[in-house]
Design a protein around this motif. Sequence first.
Motif, PDB file in Angstrom:
ATOM      1  N   SER A   1       0.825  -1.213   0.000  1.00  0.00           N
ATOM      2  CA  SER A   1       0.000   0.000   0.000  1.00  0.00           C
ATOM      3  C   SER A   1       0.854   1.255   0.000  1.00  0.00           C
ATOM      4  O   SER A   1       0.560   2.213  -0.709  1.00  0.00           O
ATOM      5  CB  SER A   1      -0.875   0.112   1.218  1.00  0.00           C
ATOM      6  N   SER A   2       1.879   1.244   0.836  1.00  0.00           N
ATOM      7  CA  SER A   2       2.740   2.430   0.894  1.00  0.00           C
ATOM      8  C   SER A   2       3.493   2.626  -0.414  1.00  0.00           C
ATOM      9  O   SER A   2       3.666   3.767  -0.873  1.00  0.00           O
ATOM     10  CB  SER A   2       3.697   2.358   2.084  1.00  0.00           C
ATOM     11  N   LEU A   3       3.917   1.525  -1.047  1.00  0.00           N
ATOM     12  CA  LEU A   3       4.590   1.651  -2.349  1.00  0.00           C
ATOM     13  C   LEU A   3       3.632   2.170  -3.406  1.00  0.00           C
ATOM     14  O   LEU A   3       3.988   3.023  -4.235  1.00  0.00           O
ATOM     15  CB  LEU A   3       5.175   0.299  -2.791  1.00  0.00           C
TER      16      LEU A   3
ATOM     17  N   SER B   1       1.776   9.358  -5.835  1.00  0.00           N
ATOM     18  CA  SER B   1       2.137  10.749  -5.546  1.00  0.00           C
ATOM     19  C   SER B   1       3.273  11.239  -6.433  1.00  0.00           C
ATOM     20  O   SER B   1       3.347  12.420  -6.742  1.00  0.00           O
ATOM     21  CB  SER B   1       2.499  10.913  -4.080  1.00  0.00           C
ATOM     22  N   THR B   2       4.165  10.333  -6.840  1.00  0.00           N
ATOM     23  CA  THR B   2       5.271  10.730  -7.721  1.00  0.00           C
ATOM     24  C   THR B   2       4.919  10.593  -9.196  1.00  0.00           C
ATOM     25  O   THR B   2       5.552  11.162 -10.046  1.00  0.00           O
ATOM     26  CB  THR B   2       6.537   9.894  -7.442  1.00  0.00           C
TER      27      THR B   2
ATOM     28  N   ALA C   1       0.980   4.022  -2.841  1.00  0.00           N
ATOM     29  CA  ALA C   1       0.684   5.423  -2.524  1.00  0.00           C
ATOM     30  C   ALA C   1       1.827   6.329  -2.943  1.00  0.00           C
ATOM     31  O   ALA C   1       1.605   7.424  -3.481  1.00  0.00           O
ATOM     32  CB  ALA C   1       0.405   5.559  -1.031  1.00  0.00           C
ATOM     33  N   SER C   2       3.054   5.892  -2.730  1.00  0.00           N
ATOM     34  CA  SER C   2       4.202   6.725  -3.111  1.00  0.00           C
ATOM     35  C   SER C   2       4.338   6.819  -4.620  1.00  0.00           C
ATOM     36  O   SER C   2       4.729   7.849  -5.162  1.00  0.00           O
ATOM     37  CB  SER C   2       5.506   6.215  -2.476  1.00  0.00           C
ATOM     38  N   GLU C   3       3.981   5.759  -5.338  1.00  0.00           N
ATOM     39  CA  GLU C   3       4.039   5.793  -6.804  1.00  0.00           C
ATOM     40  C   GLU C   3       2.964   6.727  -7.347  1.00  0.00           C
ATOM     41  O   GLU C   3       3.190   7.442  -8.331  1.00  0.00           O
ATOM     42  CB  GLU C   3       3.830   4.388  -7.377  1.00  0.00           C
TER      43      GLU C   3
END
Length: 91
Positions: free
Chosen positions: A81-83, A89-90, A85-87
């Motif tokens: 999930s964090s990966l 946002s970037t 979410a970070s993808e």
Amino acid sequence: MIDLDKQPHFSSSITDRAATEFGLKEFSGQLIESFPMPRYFQVHFEHVHSNVETMHKEIIQLRQYAMQLEEKLDKALDLLSSLAASEMSTG
């Protein structure tokens, strides 16, 4: 095999009591020999009873293993999930 037609009729008189008891014991012995299943279930019960503690320990170990797998799965899902979410946002 027991032939019921050839079994003696049991008398209820007091003088025939010993003969009746002997006949019943003999008949019940023949009956039990005709059905080997009770012995099978007795052996099976003894086996289960003697292994119950081992099975209980295995169940406890399997539960602990399942809890560890759930924790690892939760961590993997959080990381995923964090990966994601970070993808987003970037990306």
